[in-house]
Write a protein that holds these residues in place. Structure first.
Motif, PDB file in Angstrom:
ATOM      1  N   PHE A  53      -2.310   4.628  -6.561  1.00 36.15           N
ATOM      2  CA  PHE A  53      -3.158   4.010  -7.568  1.00 36.15           C
ATOM      3  C   PHE A  53      -2.684   4.419  -8.954  1.00 36.15           C
TER       4      PHE A  53
ATOM      5  N   GLY B 180      -6.197   0.785 -10.987  1.00 31.20           N
ATOM      6  CA  GLY B 180      -5.643  -0.443 -10.457  1.00 31.20           C
ATOM      7  C   GLY B 180      -6.037  -0.594  -8.999  1.00 31.20           C
TER       8      GLY B 180
ATOM      9  N   TYR C  13     -17.475   6.845  -7.351  1.00 29.54           N
ATOM     10  CA  TYR C  13     -16.696   5.625  -7.289  1.00 29.54           C
ATOM     11  C   TYR C  13     -16.970   4.935  -5.956  1.00 29.54           C
TER      12      TYR C  13
ATOM     13  N   GLN D 168     -14.729   2.281  -3.329  1.00 31.80           N
ATOM     14  CA  GLN D 168     -13.424   1.697  -3.094  1.00 31.80           C
ATOM     15  C   GLN D 168     -13.573   0.507  -2.169  1.00 31.80           C
TER      16      GLN D 168
ATOM     17  N   GLY E 195      -8.742  -4.689  -2.531  1.00 34.12           N
ATOM     18  CA  GLY E 195      -8.420  -5.562  -3.657  1.00 34.12           C
ATOM     19  C   GLY E 195      -8.981  -5.120  -4.988  1.00 34.12           C
ATOM     20  N   HIS E 196      -9.795  -4.069  -4.973  1.00 31.68           N
ATOM     21  CA  HIS E 196     -10.413  -3.613  -6.218  1.00 31.68           C
ATOM     22  C   HIS E 196     -10.047  -2.189  -6.590  1.00 31.68           C
ATOM     23  N   GLY E 197      -9.371  -1.486  -5.763  1.00 27.94           N
ATOM     24  CA  GLY E 197      -9.095  -0.096  -6.084  1.00 27.94           C
ATOM     25  C   GLY E 197     -10.382   0.707  -6.116  1.00 27.94           C
ATOM     26  N   LEU E 198     -10.463   1.665  -7.035  1.00 26.14           N
ATOM     27  CA  LEU E 198     -11.669   2.477  -7.194  1.00 26.14           C
ATOM     28  C   LEU E 198     -12.400   2.024  -8.450  1.00 26.14           C
TER      29      LEU E 198
ATOM     30  N   TYR F  29     -21.369   8.376 -13.843  1.00 24.70           N
ATOM     31  CA  TYR F  29     -20.755   9.676 -14.025  1.00 24.70           C
ATOM     32  C   TYR F  29     -21.728  10.607 -14.735  1.00 24.70           C
TER      33      TYR F  29
ATOM     34  N   PHE G 111     -16.523   7.569  -3.098  1.00 30.24           N
ATOM     35  CA  PHE G 111     -15.844   8.815  -3.419  1.00 30.24           C
ATOM     36  C   PHE G 111     -16.513   9.499  -4.599  1.00 30.24           C
TER      37      PHE G 111
ATOM     38  N   GLU H 250      -7.115  15.009 -15.233  1.00 23.40           N
ATOM     39  CA  GLU H 250      -7.139  14.535 -13.854  1.00 23.40           C
ATOM     40  C   GLU H 250      -8.430  14.913 -13.144  1.00 23.40           C
ATOM     41  N   GLN H 251      -8.792  14.069 -12.194  1.00 22.53           N
ATOM     42  CA  GLN H 251      -9.980  14.273 -11.390  1.00 22.53           C
ATOM     43  C   GLN H 251      -9.578  14.684  -9.981  1.00 22.53           C
TER      44      GLN H 251
ATOM     45  N   PHE I 138     -10.844  14.551  -6.072  1.00 25.97           N
ATOM     46  CA  PHE I 138     -11.715  13.715  -5.279  1.00 25.97           C
ATOM     47  C   PHE I 138     -12.178  14.381  -4.001  1.00 25.97           C
ATOM     48  N   GLY I 139     -13.391  14.013  -3.591  1.00 22.93           N
ATOM     49  CA  GLY I 139     -13.891  14.419  -2.294  1.00 22.93           C
ATOM     50  C   GLY I 139     -13.301  13.560  -1.190  1.00 22.93           C
ATOM     51  N   PRO I 140     -13.678  13.824   0.064  1.00 26.40           N
ATOM     52  CA  PRO I 140     -13.083  13.118   1.198  1.00 26.40           C
ATOM     53  C   PRO I 140     -13.634  11.720   1.415  1.00 26.40           C
TER      54      PRO I 140
END
Lengths: 111, 112
Positions: A89, A102, B35, B37, B40-43, B48, B90, B100-101, B103-105
């Motif tokens: 991503f 993205g 987020y 997921q 086709g859309h990503g995250l 927040y 997520f 940077e972030q 992420f959890g599982p």
């Protein structure tokens, strides 16, 4: 309207060769850009980032290039390894929009 | 790995029921994110938080609410789940908000 676009949903590269993943963006106010890698059934993991004031950042096998005039960035992986097979991503950050991702590119490394 | 967990990891529920997802961190990071997921859309950012009791909406906040009463916990609530909220959710944390972030599982939610 997507502000961050990854136009290639998938990419297949032979092991040992270079993988190039591309990303385009529309908002010139983004402060910096990031790449994340995601394996199935796991959360994304941070890979590499680049500030908007730079045009290249390198970390081991991974290099990110930023072309601000074209609003384009790319991630180069050299040499590609089987463990690099994942979804990648591209993301962009600004204080106004936070991080926008993205849609991802699925990279497959074939032997 | 950053100390971030999500619960439950999987949930199946029916349309119209309330659902709460929990994100827990042990890193004492100020910023937390939710987020979703989808193919086709990503995250896409839902909500927040930039501190205890300080939250804000993201790109796709309709139908979702959040709460953060402690630094380590960030809850996402679907007041009345709909089939369009079937997704993988997520949670992420970051120290500064502009870096940077982690992420959890993820939580896979299915709304029937």
């Amino acid at each position: 309207d997507q502000q961050v676009k990854q136009n290639s949903p998938s990419l297949s590269v032979q092991e040992g060769r270079i993988s190039i993943l591309n990303c385009d963006y529309t908002n010139s106010m983004f402060d910096y850009f990031l790449w994340y890698k995601k394996y199935p059934a796991e959360g994304p993991t941070f890979l590499i980032s680049i500030s908007s004031i730079k045009d290249k950042n390198e970390d081991g096998r991974f290099t990110v290039f930023l072309n601000k005039s074209a609003k384009h960035l790319s991630l180069h992986i050299v040499p590609s390894q089987p463990g690099d097979s994942a979804v990648y991503f591209c993301a962009a950050y600004s204080s106004a929009s936070k991080i926008i991702f993205g849609s991802g590119t699925r990279l497959s490394i074939r032997p | 790995d950053a100390g971030i967990t999500q619960s439950p990891r999987h949930k199946v529920t029916e349309t119209g029921t309330p659902v709460t997802l929990r994100c827990h961190q042990t890193e004492n990071h100020r910023y937390m994110y939710w987020y979703r997921q989808d193919p086709g859309h990503g995250l896409r950012l839902i909500h927040y938080s930039y501190g205890v009791k300080d939250t804000d909406k993201g790109e796709v906040s309709d139908g979702y609410s959040v709460s953060r009463s402690k630094t380590e916990d960030f809850l996402l609530t679907l007041e009345s789940a709909t089939s369009s909220q079937t997704s993988v959710y997520f949670c992420a944390i970051s120290a500064r908000g502009d870096n940077e972030q982690f992420f959890g599982p993820g939580t896979r939610l299915t709304v029937l």
